[in-house]
Design a protein around this motif. Structure first.
Motif, PDB file in Angstrom:
ATOM      1  N   LEU A 151      27.763 -23.361  29.499  1.00 12.67           N
ATOM      2  CA  LEU A 151      27.970 -22.951  30.788  1.00 12.67           C
ATOM      3  C   LEU A 151      26.715 -22.531  31.670  1.00 12.67           C
ATOM      4  N   ILE A 152      25.893 -21.670  30.928  1.00 14.12           N
ATOM      5  CA  ILE A 152      24.763 -20.908  31.546  1.00 14.12           C
ATOM      6  C   ILE A 152      23.831 -22.262  32.038  1.00 14.12           C
ATOM      7  N   ASP A 153      23.667 -23.048  31.151  1.00 15.36           N
ATOM      8  CA  ASP A 153      22.913 -24.427  31.205  1.00 15.36           C
ATOM      9  C   ASP A 153      23.382 -25.059  32.534  1.00 15.36           C
ATOM     10  N   MET A 154      24.554 -25.291  32.452  1.00  7.69           N
ATOM     11  CA  MET A 154      25.283 -26.315  33.275  1.00  7.69           C
ATOM     12  C   MET A 154      25.207 -25.701  34.798  1.00  7.69           C
ATOM     13  N   GLN A 155      25.183 -24.232  34.868  1.00  7.59           N
ATOM     14  CA  GLN A 155      25.255 -23.498  36.275  1.00  7.59           C
ATOM     15  C   GLN A 155      23.785 -23.675  36.888  1.00  7.59           C
ATOM     16  N   GLU A 157      21.724 -25.932  36.155  1.00  3.76           N
ATOM     17  CA  GLU A 157      21.399 -27.247  36.417  1.00  3.76           C
ATOM     18  C   GLU A 157      21.849 -27.662  37.502  1.00  3.76           C
ATOM     19  N   VAL A 158      23.243 -27.248  38.004  1.00  4.33           N
ATOM     20  CA  VAL A 158      23.703 -27.824  39.081  1.00  4.33           C
ATOM     21  C   VAL A 158      23.666 -26.896  40.341  1.00  4.33           C
ATOM     22  N   GLY A 159      23.255 -25.576  40.035  1.00  2.00           N
ATOM     23  CA  GLY A 159      22.863 -24.645  41.160  1.00  2.00           C
ATOM     24  C   GLY A 159      24.208 -24.224  41.677  1.00  2.00           C
ATOM     25  N   ILE A 160      25.351 -24.259  41.308  1.00  2.00           N
ATOM     26  CA  ILE A 160      26.323 -23.761  42.190  1.00  2.00           C
ATOM     27  C   ILE A 160      27.091 -22.328  41.806  1.00  2.00           C
ATOM     28  N   THR A 161      27.352 -21.831  42.694  1.00  2.00           N
ATOM     29  CA  THR A 161      27.716 -20.369  42.573  1.00  2.00           C
ATOM     30  C   THR A 161      29.153 -20.253  41.575  1.00  2.00           C
ATOM     31  N   PHE A 162      28.972 -19.351  40.576  1.00  2.00           N
ATOM     32  CA  PHE A 162      30.029 -19.446  39.627  1.00  2.00           C
ATOM     33  C   PHE A 162      30.812 -17.979  39.935  1.00  2.00           C
TER      34      PHE A 162
END
Ligand SMILES: Nc1ncnc2c1ncn2[C@@H]1O[C@H](COP(=O)(O)OP(=O)(O)OP(=O)(O)O)[C@@H](O)[C@H]1O
Ligand SMILES: [Mg+2]
Lengths: 317, 361
Positions: free
Chosen positions: B176-180, B182-187
Motif C-alpha cells: 500500500l505504501i509503495d503503491m501510494q 507510485e501513483v501519488g494519490i491522496t489516501f
C-alpha cells in the motif's frame, strides 16, 4: 447390493404398470400397493445399517408421492389410449393429440391462454421487479402488505371483487369518457397481473436479500449514474430471479381458472375454461391430451425456473 | 489550500451523534489515517466524504469547493470497501475497466490502462478470472486496482486489510505504501489497528465517540499524546494519577501517591495544584537488579510479578514496593537469551526525567 436393489425396483414398477394395463385398472390398487411395499422394503434394506431411514419411512414417503403423482401419470397414459372411454386400456394411439390440433375452439382457447400468459407475465415481471427492488431498498411498511395480499387472498374473493370493480367502477367511468369497456382479454390480463406481481416481487427480493449492499455503492462511487448502476450491476445480478419470476407468473397465469372464470366475460375462453366446458359433457381422452400438454409446459417452466434460481427450491432456515 | 477539508461536520442517527463537529484538512499526497475504536464514527465520516451520506451540519470541501450537491459518481473520490465490493458478474479486467467505461474512455485506452493497473497490483495473469476464483488478498488487490485506475484525487480505504490474516496484512501494508508513493494519490485510510496506523500514515486523526481527539504525525502521537485516551489507545503505557506541584516551562514536577515527586515533561501553561496523570511508555523504563548503579532521577524498588516473552522483546510486570504496578519493556538483544529476570526477582525500575509525559485531560 445396489444392483440388486435397482433390479427389484424396476421389477416393482413393471408389476405396477403390468397389473394396471392387464386388468384395465381394476387391479391397479393392489398392484400399486404391492409395488410400494416391495420398493420400500428394498430401499429400507439397501440403506446403510447405521442411518437406516427404515422401511416405514420409505413406505410413507413413497405413498405420499404416489398419491400426488399417480393421477397425473394416469392422465398422461390415457391420453394415448385408443378408446373413447377413460376406463380400459385398449391400445396406443396419438389420435387424440391430432384431434386436438384440428379442434378450432381448443386452438382459439390455447391462443388466448398464451397471449394472456405472455402479457400478464411481462407486465407482472416489470412491476414485480420494481416492487421487489423498492421493498429491498427502502424497507417500506405498507408496500409488502399490498403486494403480497393478492397472493394469499382466496382466489374466489379476488375474482369476485375484480369482477365487481370492472363492471361497477371501471366500465361506467370509461363509458362516461366515451370508451367502451367490457370484460375480455384485457380484464383477464389485469386480473392475472394483480396476483402475479407478488410472486415476482418475492423472488426478486429473495435474490437481493443475500447480496452485499456495497456492490451498488461501489458502482456509484466509480462513476455510474443511478440508471447505469441499475442497468450494468443491479439488473444482471437479479436477472436469474427476474426470469424465474417471469416463468412463475406465466405458469400461474396459464393454468388459472377461478379468477379467469370471473373476469373473462362471455366471449373469451382460455384453456382451463375450455377444458372445464368439455368435461361438463364427458371426460374424453382429448381432455387428457390437452391436460398432458399443459402439464408438460408447466413442468418445463418450473424446471427452468429452478435452474435459474436454485435457492427457490431449497428450504431456507 | 488543503485538498480535502472537513469543516465542523456533524452526523446524527436519532439520539446518537455518530460524528460530532469534526474538522480536519488533508493535504495533497498525504497518507492520512482515521484511527479509533469500533463505533467511533470512522465509516460514517468516510461515507460522507464519498457522498453516500450527507452531514447534518458542516461542510466537506474538495479543492475549496463544497461537495454537498455533488452525487457520489461526480466526486473524484473513490472508495475501497472492506468487503471488496467487486462485481461478481464481471471478470477482473471488466471490474477494473468499469470506472474507465463510466468516464467514457475509448476501448483501446481502457485495455491499456487495465493492463497497467493489473501490473501495479501484480495480477497480470488473473484478468480473465471471476472474483469468486480469487483469494482474499487477490480480491483486495483487484479492489485497489479498480479504484486507482481512473486516478481519483482522493482514495478512501475503509479497513481494507481487516479481513486478511496477519502475514498477508503486513505484506499488503508495505504494498500500500509503495503503491501510494507510485501513483501519488491522496489516501484517507480507516483502521482501528494502531500498529497499522503508525506504520502507514503521514498523519493520523485519533477519533473517539465521534470526535477527533488528536491529529498529528505518528511519532508525535506516540511520544506526545494529548490526553489519556490517546495515550492509552496508541501503544502500551503506564498511567499514574497525581497532582502538579511545580512548573518550569516544559519541566513539570508531579506528586504521585506512592512514588513521591516525579519530574516529567508537560505542555506549556500547566499550573501547580491541578490534578494530572503521568504517562510513561514501558520501553522507557529500565530495570536493574537491586543495588546495581542506575544514574537516573526516578528510581523505585519492586518485584517481578509476571513477564511476557514475545521474541524480540519481553514485557515485565513489576509490583512496586509502594503498591503501584507498572510495565517495563526490555529488548532481548543478546542471542539465545529469553529474559533478564525471573518471577519474584527484586529489581529497581528507573526512568529518565524526560520520559514521563504529564496529561491533564
Ligand atoms: N445508518 C445508520 N443508522 C443508525 N446508526 C448508525 C448508522 N450508521 C452508523 N450508525 C451508528 O453510528 C456509530 C458510528 O458508526 P460507524 O460505522 O461510523 O463506526 P466505525 O468507527 O466505522 O466502527 P467500526 O470500526 O466498527 O467499523 C455507531 O454507533 C453506529 O451504530
Ligand atoms: Mg467502520
Amino acid at each position: 447390493m445396489r444392483k440388486l436393489a435397482l433390479g427389484i425396483e424396476a421389477l416393482a414398477i413393471a408389476v405396477l404398470f403390468g397389473s394396471f394395463l392387464a386388468s384395465g385398472g381394476k387391479l391397479l390398487l393392489a398392484g400399486a400397493a404391492a409395488a410400494l411395499l416391495a420398493l420400500a422394503g428394498v430401499l429400507g434394506l439397501a440403506g446403510k445399517r447405521r442411518e437406516m431411514p427404515g422401511f416405514w419411512l420409505w413406505f410413507v414417503s413413497l405413498l405420499a408421492y404416489a398419491f400426488l403423482y399417480i393421477p397425473l401419470v394416469i392422465v398422461v397414459i390415457f391420453s394415448f389410449n385408443d378408446s373413447k372411454l377413460n376406463a380400459e386400456w385398449v391400445g396406443f394411439t396419438t389420435a387424440w393429440y391430432l384431434k386436438l390440433f384440428s379442434d378450432e375452439d381448443m386452438l382459439r382457447a390455447a391462443l388466448n391462454s398464451l397471449s394472456i400468459a405472455c402479457g400478464a407475465a411481462a407486465i407482472a415481471t416489470v412491476l414485480g421487479t420494481m416492487a421487489g427492488l423498492s421493498m429491498h431498498r427502502f424497507k417500506p411498511k405498507l408496500l409488502p402488505f399490498l403486494v403480497f395480499t393478492p397472493v394469499a387472498m382466496p382466489e374466489i374473493l379476488l375474482g369476485v371483487s375484480l369482477l365487481i370493480f370492472f363492471l361497477n367502477s371501471v366500465s361506467p367511468a370509461l363509458g362516461a369518457l366515451g370508451i367502451d369497456f367490457g370484460l375480455g382479454l384485457t380484464t383477464v390480463v389485469i386480473a392475472h397481473v394483480t396476483f402475479c406481481i407478488g410472486f415476482v416481487a418475492i423472488i426478486v427480493r429473495a435474490r437481493l436479500a443475500g447480496m452485499d449492499e456495497s456492490i451498488f455503492e461501489a458502482a456509484r462511487d466509480l462513476g455510474a449514474t443511478p440508471w447505469q448502476t441499475f442497468r450494468l450491476v443491479t439488473l444482471p445480478l437479479i436477472m436469474p430471479g427476474v426470469i424465474a419470476g417471469a416463468l412463475m407468473a406465466f405458469t400461474l397465469s396459464i393454468d388459472d381458472f377461478v379468477i379467469t372464470f370471473f373476469t373473462s366475460g362471455v366471449g373469451t375462453k382460455t384453456l382451463p375454461l375450455e377444458i372445464y366446458t368439455m368435461i361438463k359433457v364427458a371426460v374424453t381422452p382429448e381432455v387428457n391430451a390437452v391436460s398432458a400438454l399443459l402439464m408438460a409446459l408447466t413442468l418445463g417452466m418450473i424446471m427452468i425456473a429452478a435452474k435459474l434460481a436454485p435457492d427457490l427450491m431449497q428450504a431456507k432456515t | 489550500m488543503a485538498l480535502l477539508e472537513i469543516r465542523n461536520v456533524t452526523r446524527r442517527f436519532g439520539p446518537l451523534t455518530a460524528v460530532d463537529d469534526v474538522s480536519l484538512a488533508v493535504e495533497a499526497g498525504e497518507f492520512f489515517t482515521l484511527l479509533g475504536p469500533s463505533g467511533c464514527g470512522k465509516t460514517t465520516l468516510l461515507r460522507m466524504i464519498a457522498g453516500f451520506d450527507l452531514p447534518d451540519a458542516g461542510e466537506i470541501l474538495l479543492e475549496g469547493a463544497d461537495m454537498a450537491d455533488t452525487p457520489p459518481e461526480k466526486r473524484p473520490i473513490h472508495t475501497v470497501f472492506q468487503s471488496y465490493a467487486l462485481f461478481p458478474h464481471m471478470t477482473v479486467a471488466q471490474n477494473i475497466a468499469f470506472p474507465l467505461r463510466m468516464a467514457g474512455n475509448a476501448p483501446e485506452q481502457i485495455s491499456a490502462k487495465v493492463r497497467d493497473a493489473l501490473a501495479l497490483v501484480h495480477l497480470e495473469a488473473k484478468g480473465q478470472q471471476y472474483p469468486h476464483e480469487l483469494s482474499g488478498g487477490q480480491k483486495q488487490r483487484v479492489a485497489l486496482a479498480r479504484s486507482l485506475v481512473s486516478r481519483p484525487r482522493v482514495l478512501l480505504l475503509d479497513e481494507p486489510l481487516g479481513a486478511l490474516d496477519a502475514k498477508l496484512r503486513e505484506e499488503m501494508q508495505i504494498e500500500l505504501i509503495d503503491m501510494q508513493r507510485e501513483v501519488g494519490i491522496t489516501f484517507v485510510f480507516v483502521t482501528h489497528s494502531q500498529n497499522e496506523a503508525l506504520a502507514l500514515s503521514s498523519r493520523i486523526a485519533v477519533m473517539n465517540a465521534g470526535r477527533v481527539e488528536q491529529l498529528d504525525e505518528p511519532s508525535r502521537l506516540y511520544g506526545f499524546p494529548r490526553n489519556r485516551f490517546v495515550a492509552d489507545f496508541i501503544g502500551k503505557i503506564n498511567l499514574f494519577n497525581g497532582e502538579i506541584v511545580a512548573v518550569d516551562g516544559e519541566r513539570v514536577r508531579l506528586r504521585v501517591a506512592g512514588l513521591g515527586e516525579i519530574e516529567a515533561r508537560g505542555a506549556a501553561g500547566l499550573r501547580p495544584g491541578t490534578p494530572a496523570t503521568l504517562a510513561l511508555r514501558p520501553e522507557q523504563v529500565r530495570l536493574a537488579a537491586i543495588g546495581a548503579a542506575l544514574d537516573l532521577p526516578n528510581r523505585h524498588p519492586g518485584k517481578v510479578r509476571d513477564f511476557l516473552y514475545i521474541g524480540d522483546v519481553t514485557t515485565y510486570v513489576i509490583d512496586l514496593q509502594n503498591g503501584q504496578r507498572m510495565q517495563a519493556l526490555l529488548p532481548n538483544s543478546s542471542p539465545g537469551r529469553a529474559k533478564f529476570f525471573e518471577v519474584g526477582d527484586a529489581v529497581t525500575a528507573a526512568w529518565p526525567a524526560e520520559a514521563g509525559v504529564v496529561l491533564t485531560e
